[in-house]
Design an enzyme around this catalytic site. Structure first.
Site, PDB file in Angstrom:
ATOM      1  N   ARG A   1      -0.006 123.864  60.430  1.00 46.67           N
ATOM      2  CA  ARG A   1       0.706 124.989  61.075  1.00 46.67           C
ATOM      3  C   ARG A   1       2.132 124.629  61.482  1.00 46.67           C
ATOM      4  NH1 ARG A   1      -4.330 125.626  63.509  1.00 46.67           N
ATOM      5  NH2 ARG A   1      -5.513 127.277  62.468  1.00 46.67           N
TER       6      ARG A   1
ATOM      7  N   LYS B   1      16.039 128.223  55.414  1.00 42.72           N
ATOM      8  CA  LYS B   1      15.305 128.980  54.394  1.00 42.72           C
ATOM      9  C   LYS B   1      14.567 127.987  53.510  1.00 42.72           C
ATOM     10  CE  LYS B   1      17.994 133.193  53.597  1.00 42.72           C
ATOM     11  NZ  LYS B   1      18.688 133.966  52.544  1.00 42.72           N
TER      12      LYS B   1
ATOM     13  N   GLU C   1      29.800 126.744  45.298  1.00 46.18           N
ATOM     14  CA  GLU C   1      29.320 127.211  46.615  1.00 46.18           C
ATOM     15  C   GLU C   1      30.311 126.826  47.711  1.00 46.18           C
ATOM     16  OE1 GLU C   1      26.670 129.130  47.017  1.00 46.18           O
ATOM     17  OE2 GLU C   1      25.257 128.699  45.398  1.00 46.18           O
TER      18      GLU C   1
ATOM     19  N   LYS D   1      28.636 127.707  57.560  1.00 47.46           N
ATOM     20  CA  LYS D   1      27.250 128.173  57.410  1.00 47.46           C
ATOM     21  C   LYS D   1      26.536 128.148  58.752  1.00 47.46           C
ATOM     22  CE  LYS D   1      23.112 128.460  54.795  1.00 47.46           C
ATOM     23  NZ  LYS D   1      22.378 128.222  53.569  1.00 47.46           N
TER      24      LYS D   1
ATOM     25  N   GLU E   1      18.869 136.808  58.461  1.00 50.12           N
ATOM     26  CA  GLU E   1      19.563 137.665  57.507  1.00 50.12           C
ATOM     27  C   GLU E   1      19.272 139.144  57.695  1.00 50.12           C
ATOM     28  OE1 GLU E   1      19.945 136.025  53.566  1.00 50.12           O
ATOM     29  OE2 GLU E   1      20.374 138.005  52.726  1.00 50.12           O
TER      30      GLU E   1
ATOM     31  N   ARG F   1      24.565 137.255  57.630  1.00 53.21           N
ATOM     32  CA  ARG F   1      24.173 136.153  56.751  1.00 53.21           C
ATOM     33  C   ARG F   1      24.256 136.589  55.288  1.00 53.21           C
ATOM     34  NH1 ARG F   1      19.329 131.626  57.636  1.00 53.21           N
ATOM     35  NH2 ARG F   1      19.764 130.516  55.712  1.00 53.21           N
TER      36      ARG F   1
ATOM     37  N   ASN G   1      25.862 135.690  50.298  1.00 47.77           N
ATOM     38  CA  ASN G   1      25.458 136.093  48.947  1.00 47.77           C
ATOM     39  C   ASN G   1      26.634 136.552  48.098  1.00 47.77           C
ATOM     40  OD1 ASN G   1      22.798 135.559  49.556  1.00 47.77           O
ATOM     41  ND2 ASN G   1      22.415 137.622  50.308  1.00 47.77           N
TER      42      ASN G   1
ATOM     43  N   HIS H   1      26.445 136.499  44.356  1.00 47.95           N
ATOM     44  CA  HIS H   1      25.056 136.209  44.006  1.00 47.95           C
ATOM     45  C   HIS H   1      24.331 137.358  43.328  1.00 47.95           C
ATOM     46  CE1 HIS H   1      25.707 132.495  46.104  1.00 47.95           C
ATOM     47  NE2 HIS H   1      24.455 132.111  45.948  1.00 47.95           N
TER      48      HIS H   1
ATOM     49  N   HIS I   1      22.849 136.062  40.115  1.00 48.40           N
ATOM     50  CA  HIS I   1      21.390 135.995  39.913  1.00 48.40           C
ATOM     51  C   HIS I   1      20.980 136.712  38.640  1.00 48.40           C
ATOM     52  CE1 HIS I   1      20.273 135.116  44.380  1.00 48.40           C
ATOM     53  NE2 HIS I   1      20.407 134.003  43.662  1.00 48.40           N
TER      54      HIS I   1
ATOM     55  N   HIS J   1      22.801 127.315  38.590  1.00 48.69           N
ATOM     56  CA  HIS J   1      22.996 128.305  39.656  1.00 48.69           C
ATOM     57  C   HIS J   1      24.474 128.415  40.085  1.00 48.69           C
ATOM     58  CE1 HIS J   1      22.304 130.681  43.247  1.00 48.69           C
ATOM     59  NE2 HIS J   1      22.985 129.777  43.938  1.00 48.69           N
TER      60      HIS J   1
HETATM   61  N1  LIG Z   1      17.196 127.280  50.965  1.00 51.98           N
HETATM   62  C1  LIG Z   1      18.389 127.741  50.697  1.00 51.98           C
HETATM   63  O1  LIG Z   1      19.074 128.280  51.568  1.00 51.98           O
HETATM   64  C2  LIG Z   1      18.924 127.595  49.300  1.00 51.98           C
HETATM   65  C3  LIG Z   1      20.261 127.904  49.044  1.00 51.98           C
HETATM   66  C4  LIG Z   1      20.749 127.700  47.763  1.00 51.98           C
HETATM   67  C5  LIG Z   1      19.918 127.202  46.776  1.00 51.98           C
HETATM   68  N2  LIG Z   1      18.618 126.915  47.063  1.00 51.98           N
HETATM   69  C6  LIG Z   1      17.724 126.349  46.034  1.00 51.98           C
HETATM   70  O2  LIG Z   1      18.245 125.092  45.655  1.00 51.98           O
HETATM   71  C7  LIG Z   1      17.775 124.782  44.341  1.00 51.98           C
HETATM   72  C8  LIG Z   1      18.895 124.167  43.554  1.00 51.98           C
HETATM   73  O3  LIG Z   1      19.323 123.000  44.201  1.00 51.98           O
HETATM   74  P1  LIG Z   1      20.166 121.867  43.454  1.00 51.98           P
HETATM   75  O4  LIG Z   1      21.267 122.480  42.718  1.00 51.98           O
HETATM   76  O5  LIG Z   1      20.456 120.832  44.467  1.00 51.98           O
HETATM   77  O6  LIG Z   1      19.155 121.374  42.333  1.00 51.98           O
HETATM   78  P2  LIG Z   1      18.133 120.142  42.205  1.00 51.98           P
HETATM   79  O7  LIG Z   1      17.481 119.829  43.489  1.00 51.98           O
HETATM   80  O8  LIG Z   1      17.271 120.469  41.056  1.00 51.98           O
HETATM   81  O9  LIG Z   1      19.099 118.935  41.807  1.00 51.98           O
HETATM   82  C9  LIG Z   1      19.833 118.999  40.601  1.00 51.98           C
HETATM   83  C10 LIG Z   1      19.604 117.760  39.721  1.00 51.98           C
HETATM   84  O10 LIG Z   1      20.288 116.652  40.283  1.00 51.98           O
HETATM   85  C11 LIG Z   1      19.409 115.541  40.449  1.00 51.98           C
HETATM   86  N3  LIG Z   1      19.905 114.816  41.617  1.00 51.98           N
HETATM   87  C12 LIG Z   1      19.809 115.177  42.921  1.00 51.98           C
HETATM   88  N4  LIG Z   1      20.499 114.336  43.686  1.00 51.98           N
HETATM   89  C13 LIG Z   1      21.040 113.402  42.874  1.00 51.98           C
HETATM   90  C14 LIG Z   1      21.883 112.287  43.092  1.00 51.98           C
HETATM   91  N5  LIG Z   1      22.337 111.980  44.314  1.00 51.98           N
HETATM   92  N6  LIG Z   1      22.246 111.550  42.020  1.00 51.98           N
HETATM   93  C15 LIG Z   1      21.826 111.886  40.770  1.00 51.98           C
HETATM   94  N7  LIG Z   1      21.053 112.936  40.501  1.00 51.98           N
HETATM   95  C16 LIG Z   1      20.662 113.688  41.543  1.00 51.98           C
HETATM   96  C17 LIG Z   1      18.047 116.162  40.603  1.00 51.98           C
HETATM   97  O11 LIG Z   1      17.032 115.259  40.258  1.00 51.98           O
HETATM   98  C18 LIG Z   1      18.135 117.328  39.629  1.00 51.98           C
HETATM   99  O12 LIG Z   1      17.904 116.878  38.332  1.00 51.98           O
HETATM  100  C19 LIG Z   1      17.233 126.061  43.760  1.00 51.98           C
HETATM  101  O13 LIG Z   1      15.828 125.985  43.712  1.00 51.98           O
HETATM  102  C20 LIG Z   1      17.666 127.129  44.759  1.00 51.98           C
HETATM  103  O14 LIG Z   1      16.754 128.205  44.838  1.00 51.98           O
HETATM  104  C21 LIG Z   1      18.124 127.097  48.298  1.00 51.98           C
HETATM  105 ZN   LIG Z   2      23.877 130.062  45.817  1.00 45.61          ZN
END
Ligand SMILES: NC(=O)c1ccc[n+]([C@@H]2O[C@H](COP(=O)([O-])OP(=O)(O)OC[C@H]3O[C@@H](n4cnc5c(N)ncnc54)[C@H](O)[C@@H]3O)[C@@H](O)[C@H]2O)c1
Ligand SMILES: [Zn+2]
Length: 382
Positions: free
Chosen positions: A134, A156, A198, A239, A249, A253, A257, A260, A264, A278
């Site tokens: 929980r 999030k 971003e 942020k 949101e 917030r 987007n 986005h 998206h 992304h």
């Molecule tokens: N929670 C939120 O508010 C929020 C906001 C934006 C995006 N997201 C989510 O984030 C995700 C995308 O995140 P991302 O772009 O970080 O992708 P990711 O976590 O897949 O990382 C991208 C790639 O980089 C590699 N990697 C990570 N750190 C590394 C490092 N220091 N050195 C070498 N390689 C490394 C990973 O293994 C992966 O292959 C999506 O699922 C998206 O929905 C969430």
């Molecule tokens: Zn984004």
């Protein structure tokens, strides 16, 4: 190989940005080489707590040894799970395995989860922490630029459903975010660049000075050093302020987007594949949001829209639909994806539009056919 940080490069005084959410407030600590302080910071926050580290195979190679060494030095007992890299790990299956592994490791209320990785790991580990027993506390150690400036802050968390991304989730704030900018040295350049989109977003949505600063300093942000830390700190401050005003949101917030809705739809049209990351989709989405706003009377000038496109382009980011390699979606497909993403009310869509660089606002009255006409023109550019 782990990121090489010479002792003289370690930030002596990391920047601390507070996320003010009453009893759920926490610090974002930003600096170069500060992964070494992870254990001591956790011990100071939760004396006697054990840590369960969640990471992916790539990050395990670059950052796990240093993270575990830091925990051990501080006397924090730790176990770990490593999942395959990539969005596919935000699944029920991996989530289930992770829940069971954490319970099997006898992690109790009062212990904590450490999300060591990019947005995928942050979302997966954060969501798991939100529900196991929980709710367990968790710490975000973001290792991508996207995660350092966006996904690790704000609480999030989510995994994906067959119906769409991030549909199974929870708001669950971390107790600490530790952003070591040296970890980004090993990030593939394309991933870094996508995260940079971003970063630009914060300038475009609310801080024209920051956008101008990025135009002047983006090279240094890419190459590392103090400008990178400064940029991450400015983004986190922006942020944190938005999240403190509107945690769930219901209002402001939504400005995060910017770019986005278009982005998206393009990402979905590419099947969330390597064809379009992304951040790349958001770069195109922001350029489209500026160009779309420039067509509307009294909004941003064409010159400002062109300035945004120019900066994104000079960093190597795509800004046009035709920059996407491979076959493009039809206008009907795109409109359907946009309608799915944004609730349509009586033919009206909600978009984040701009009055200028640094002046985004929520516009709930965008006519569907206006968007269709605009996107049709953009698709024809090819
Ligand atoms: N929670 C939120 O508010 C929020 C906001 C934006 C995006 N997201 C989510 O984030 C995700 C995308 O995140 P991302 O772009 O970080 O992708 P990711 O976590 O897949 O990382 C991208 C790639 O980089 C590699 N990697 C990570 N750190 C590394 C490092 N220091 N050195 C070498 N390689 C490394 C990973 O293994 C992966 O292959 C999506 O699922 C998206 O929905 C969430
Ligand atoms: Zn984004």
């Amino acid at each position: 190989m782990t990121a090489k940080v010479r002792p003289e490069d370690v930030t002596p005084d990391p920047t601390i940005v507070q996320v003010s959410l009453g009893a759920r407030s926490y610090d974002i600590v930003i600096g170069r080489g500060i992964l070494a302080t992870l254990g001591a910071r956790i011990a100071a926050l939760r004396s006697g707590a054990r840590a369960y580290v969640v990471t992916d195979d790539n990050v395990a190679r670059y950052a796990l040894p240093d993270a575990e060494a830091s925990l051990a030095r501080a006397g924090v007992g730790a176990s770990r799970t490593t999942v395959p890299p990539g969005e596919a790990s935000k699944s029920y299956r991996v989530f289930e395995q992770l829940c069971e592994a954490i319970i099997a490791a006898r992690i109790e209320r009062g212990d904590l989860v450490v999300a060591l990785g990019g947005g995928v790991i942050g979302d997966l580990a954060g969501f798991t922490a939100a529900v196991v027993r929980r709710g367990l506390d968790y710490v975000q150690v973001p290792t991508t630029l996207l995660a350092q400036v966006d996904s690790s802050v704000g609480g999030k968390t989510a995994i994906d459903s067959a119906h769409g991304k991030n549909l199974i989730g929870a708001f669950h704030q971390p107790i600490l975010v530790l952003a070591d900018t040296a970890l980004l040295d090993t990030l593939p350049e394309r991933e870094f660049r996508a995260g940079y989109a971003e970063l630009v977003k914060y300038g475009l949505l609310g801080d024209a000075t920051f956008f101008a600063w990025l135009e002047a300093h983006w090279h240094e942000v890419f190459s590392g050093g103090p400008a990178r830390e400064e940029a991450v700190a400015i983004a986190c401050r922006a942020k944190a302020a938005i999240v403190a005003r509107d945690e769930r949101e219901t209002g402001d917030r939504a400005l995060l987007n910017l770019g986005h809705t278009f982005g998206h739809a393009l990402e979905a049209a590419c099947g969330f594949s390597d064809r379009l990351l992304h951040g790349e989709a958001i770069s195109i989405g922001m350029a489209l949001a500026f160009e779309f706003s420039a067509r509307r009377q009294g909004l941003v000038s064409k010159a400002d829209a062109a300035r945004v496109v120019r900066h994104l382009t000079e960093t190597g980011l795509p800004t046009k639909i035709k920059d996407i390699p491979g076959p493009l979606p039809s206008i009907d497909q795109l409109m359907q994806l946009i309608a799915q993403d944004k609730k349509v009310r009586r033919g009206m869509l909600t978009f984040i539009l701009v009055r200028g660089i640094g002046a985004a606002f929520v516009e709930a009255g965008v006519e569907e056919r206006e968007v269709r006409t605009f996107l049709n023109e953009k698709l024809a550019e090819r």
